[in-house]
Each structure stands twice: as C-alpha cells, then as structure tokens.
Write a protein that holds these residues in place. Structure first.
Motif, PDB file in Angstrom:
ATOM      1  N   CYS A 107       0.831  -1.198   0.000  1.00 24.37           N
ATOM      2  CA  CYS A 107       0.000   0.000   0.000  1.00 24.37           C
ATOM      3  C   CYS A 107       0.875   1.260   0.000  1.00 24.37           C
ATOM      4  CB  CYS A 107      -0.930  -0.010   1.216  1.00 24.37           C
ATOM      5  SG  CYS A 107      -2.012   1.434   1.336  1.00 24.37           S
ATOM      6  N   LEU A 108       1.887   1.284   0.875  1.00 23.93           N
ATOM      7  CA  LEU A 108       2.791   2.433   0.925  1.00 23.93           C
ATOM      8  C   LEU A 108       3.540   2.615  -0.394  1.00 23.93           C
ATOM      9  CD1 LEU A 108       4.379   2.308   4.483  1.00 23.93           C
ATOM     10  CD2 LEU A 108       2.955   4.107   3.531  1.00 23.93           C
ATOM     11  N   ASN A 109       4.015   1.527  -0.963  1.00 27.86           N
ATOM     12  CA  ASN A 109       4.710   1.620  -2.252  1.00 27.86           C
ATOM     13  C   ASN A 109       3.778   2.146  -3.340  1.00 27.86           C
ATOM     14  OD1 ASN A 109       7.428   0.872  -1.757  1.00 27.86           O
ATOM     15  ND2 ASN A 109       6.808  -1.264  -1.562  1.00 27.86           N
ATOM     16  N   ASN A 110       2.524   1.718  -3.321  1.00 29.19           N
ATOM     17  CA  ASN A 110       1.549   2.227  -4.294  1.00 29.19           C
ATOM     18  C   ASN A 110       1.309   3.724  -4.098  1.00 29.19           C
ATOM     19  OD1 ASN A 110       1.200  -0.223  -5.601  1.00 29.19           O
ATOM     20  ND2 ASN A 110      -0.523  -0.823  -4.307  1.00 29.19           N
ATOM     21  N   GLU A 111       1.252   4.162  -2.851  1.00 28.32           N
ATOM     22  CA  GLU A 111       1.089   5.590  -2.567  1.00 28.32           C
ATOM     23  C   GLU A 111       2.306   6.378  -3.054  1.00 28.32           C
ATOM     24  OE1 GLU A 111      -1.569   7.204  -1.559  1.00 28.32           O
ATOM     25  OE2 GLU A 111      -2.709   5.350  -1.347  1.00 28.32           O
ATOM     26  N   LEU A 112       3.479   5.798  -2.882  1.00 29.34           N
ATOM     27  CA  LEU A 112       4.694   6.441  -3.369  1.00 29.34           C
ATOM     28  C   LEU A 112       4.663   6.559  -4.896  1.00 29.34           C
ATOM     29  CD1 LEU A 112       7.534   7.611  -2.944  1.00 29.34           C
ATOM     30  CD2 LEU A 112       8.404   5.260  -2.990  1.00 29.34           C
ATOM     31  N   LEU A 113       4.253   5.492  -5.566  1.00 35.04           N
ATOM     32  CA  LEU A 113       4.155   5.524  -7.032  1.00 35.04           C
ATOM     33  C   LEU A 113       3.145   6.568  -7.496  1.00 35.04           C
ATOM     34  CD1 LEU A 113       4.311   1.706  -7.903  1.00 35.04           C
ATOM     35  CD2 LEU A 113       6.090   3.444  -8.304  1.00 35.04           C
ATOM     36  N   LYS A 114       2.022   6.674  -6.795  1.00 38.10           N
ATOM     37  CA  LYS A 114       1.034   7.711  -7.128  1.00 38.10           C
ATOM     38  C   LYS A 114       1.635   9.100  -6.957  1.00 38.10           C
ATOM     39  CE  LYS A 114      -2.615   5.820  -4.807  1.00 38.10           C
ATOM     40  NZ  LYS A 114      -3.937   5.852  -4.152  1.00 38.10           N
ATOM     41  N   SER A 115       2.343   9.302  -5.860  1.00 36.94           N
ATOM     42  CA  SER A 115       2.964  10.586  -5.576  1.00 36.94           C
ATOM     43  C   SER A 115       3.983  10.946  -6.658  1.00 36.94           C
ATOM     44  CB  SER A 115       3.644  10.536  -4.204  1.00 36.94           C
ATOM     45  OG  SER A 115       4.373  11.698  -3.944  1.00 36.94           O
ATOM     46  N   GLU A 116       4.798   9.972  -7.032  1.00 36.97           N
ATOM     47  CA  GLU A 116       5.783  10.203  -8.092  1.00 36.97           C
ATOM     48  C   GLU A 116       5.080  10.528  -9.407  1.00 36.97           C
ATOM     49  OE1 GLU A 116       9.008  10.482  -7.863  1.00 36.97           O
ATOM     50  OE2 GLU A 116       9.483   9.562  -5.946  1.00 36.97           O
ATOM     51  N   GLY A 117       3.953   9.847  -9.660  1.00 37.54           N
ATOM     52  CA  GLY A 117       3.181  10.111 -10.870  1.00 37.54           C
ATOM     53  C   GLY A 117       2.606  11.515 -10.891  1.00 37.54           C
ATOM     54  N   TYR A 118       2.067  11.975  -9.750  1.00 36.45           N
ATOM     55  CA  TYR A 118       1.530  13.337  -9.658  1.00 36.45           C
ATOM     56  C   TYR A 118       2.640  14.362  -9.916  1.00 36.45           C
ATOM     57  CZ  TYR A 118      -2.565  11.274  -7.288  1.00 36.45           C
ATOM     58  OH  TYR A 118      -3.659  10.530  -6.964  1.00 36.45           O
ATOM     59  N   LEU A 119       3.783  14.123  -9.296  1.00 34.12           N
ATOM     60  CA  LEU A 119       4.902  15.047  -9.469  1.00 34.12           C
ATOM     61  C   LEU A 119       5.352  15.080 -10.927  1.00 34.12           C
ATOM     62  CD1 LEU A 119       7.100  16.952  -8.399  1.00 34.12           C
ATOM     63  CD2 LEU A 119       8.444  14.922  -7.821  1.00 34.12           C
ATOM     64  N   HIS A 120       5.498  13.921 -11.534  1.00 30.51           N
ATOM     65  CA  HIS A 120       5.936  13.859 -12.930  1.00 30.51           C
ATOM     66  C   HIS A 120       4.925  14.545 -13.852  1.00 30.51           C
ATOM     67  CE1 HIS A 120       8.153  12.415 -16.373  1.00 30.51           C
ATOM     68  NE2 HIS A 120       7.021  11.995 -16.895  1.00 30.51           N
TER      69      HIS A 120
END
Length: 161
Positions: A54-67
């Motif tokens: 779950c945390l890794n998925n949240e990190l991936l979402k965050s990276e996606g928003y930033l990108h």
C-alpha cells in the motif's frame, strides 16, 4: 519607549492565533503522512506485506503526480506566450525560452537529488527497520507535495500590479 512598543508588538504577533496556528502545524513531522495513516487503516496494522505494498503504491502515485505536474509546466514553458522573453529589443534578439526550459529541467534533477538525500538523512539517525522504510516513503511523498506547490508557483508571468 519605542523599544517597548516594538517589543510588545512583536510579542502580540507571536501570540496571535495566526502565529499559534503555524506553530501547531510545524509539530508535524516530515516522516509522517496521510498516506501512511490510510495504509495503516486499510491493512489494520496486521499484514506487513499488504501495508508495505500500500505504501509503495502511494509512493508511485505521488511520483506520478509530481511527474505529471513537471511535464505540464514543461509544456507550458515550451508553448505558452507567457514565456516569450528575449535577451534584447533589437531585431536580432534571441528567445530566452530555451534557457528557461534548460534551467527548469536542471532544477528538477537537482531537486530530486536533494529530496532523496534529505529523506535518507532524516531517517538515518535512530530510526531503523520498518520505521525507516515508512519514514523514508512518507518523507518523499511530503517532499513531492511541496515540490508540486513550488512548480505551481514558478515561472508564472509577472503580475500586472
């Protein structure tokens, strides 16, 4: 007499609700995140594998928003008339748009290096194991949110006032 008035004014401002609100907000840690809280609730703290996923998925979402925000601003720099700046007013003037774009790309690379180093250093002290993993992810997510705010503010056309 003036010194006492200035001192009293400073103390009054420090004790104002506005100042107290910002002090209360500053108690939050960069290694705490709403995403971590959500993942804990979702997994009810019992399943570490699901929690970490779950945390890794949240990190991936965050990276996606930033990108996505980075790419949107890059496209804006490349295409918007708001970035039609020139190095002079003469007929052989050169556009500053390529310099702005190059600087923006370099700033992002430098910022990512800074973010990663900062978050690594934040959790490198007494924090170990699972807490370091969670703290590092929360730190990156929080830093990404701040960077998105910065991107929203940067390279905007000058105000008319």
């Amino acid at each position: 007499m003036k010194v006492h008035i200035i001192t009293a004014t400073i103390i009054a401002l420090m004790l104002s609700p506005l100042a107290m609100g910002s002090v209360a907000e500053s108690k939050n840690s960069i290694i705490e995140s709403h995403e971590n809280e959500s993942c804990m609730k979702e997994t009810q703290g019992g399943d570490n594998i699901r929690y970490h996923n779950c945390l890794n998925n949240e990190l991936l979402k965050s990276e996606g928003y930033l990108h996505k925000k980075y790419e949107q601003k890059l496209e804006e720099i490349r295409t918007s008339s708001n970035y039609d700046f020139y190095d002079s007013i003469s007929d052989d003037r050169k556009s500053l748009r390529p310099k702005i774009e190059k600087s923006y790309k370099a700033e992002q690379e430098i910022w990512i290096t800074y973010r990663d180093s900062y978050c690594k250093n934040i959790v490198s002290g007494d924090i170990t194991g699972d807490s370091a993993f969670v703290g590092n992810i929360s730190c990156i997510i929080n830093m990404n949110k701040r960077r998105i705010e910065e991107i929203n503010l940067m390279y905007n056309p000058p105000s008319t006032w």
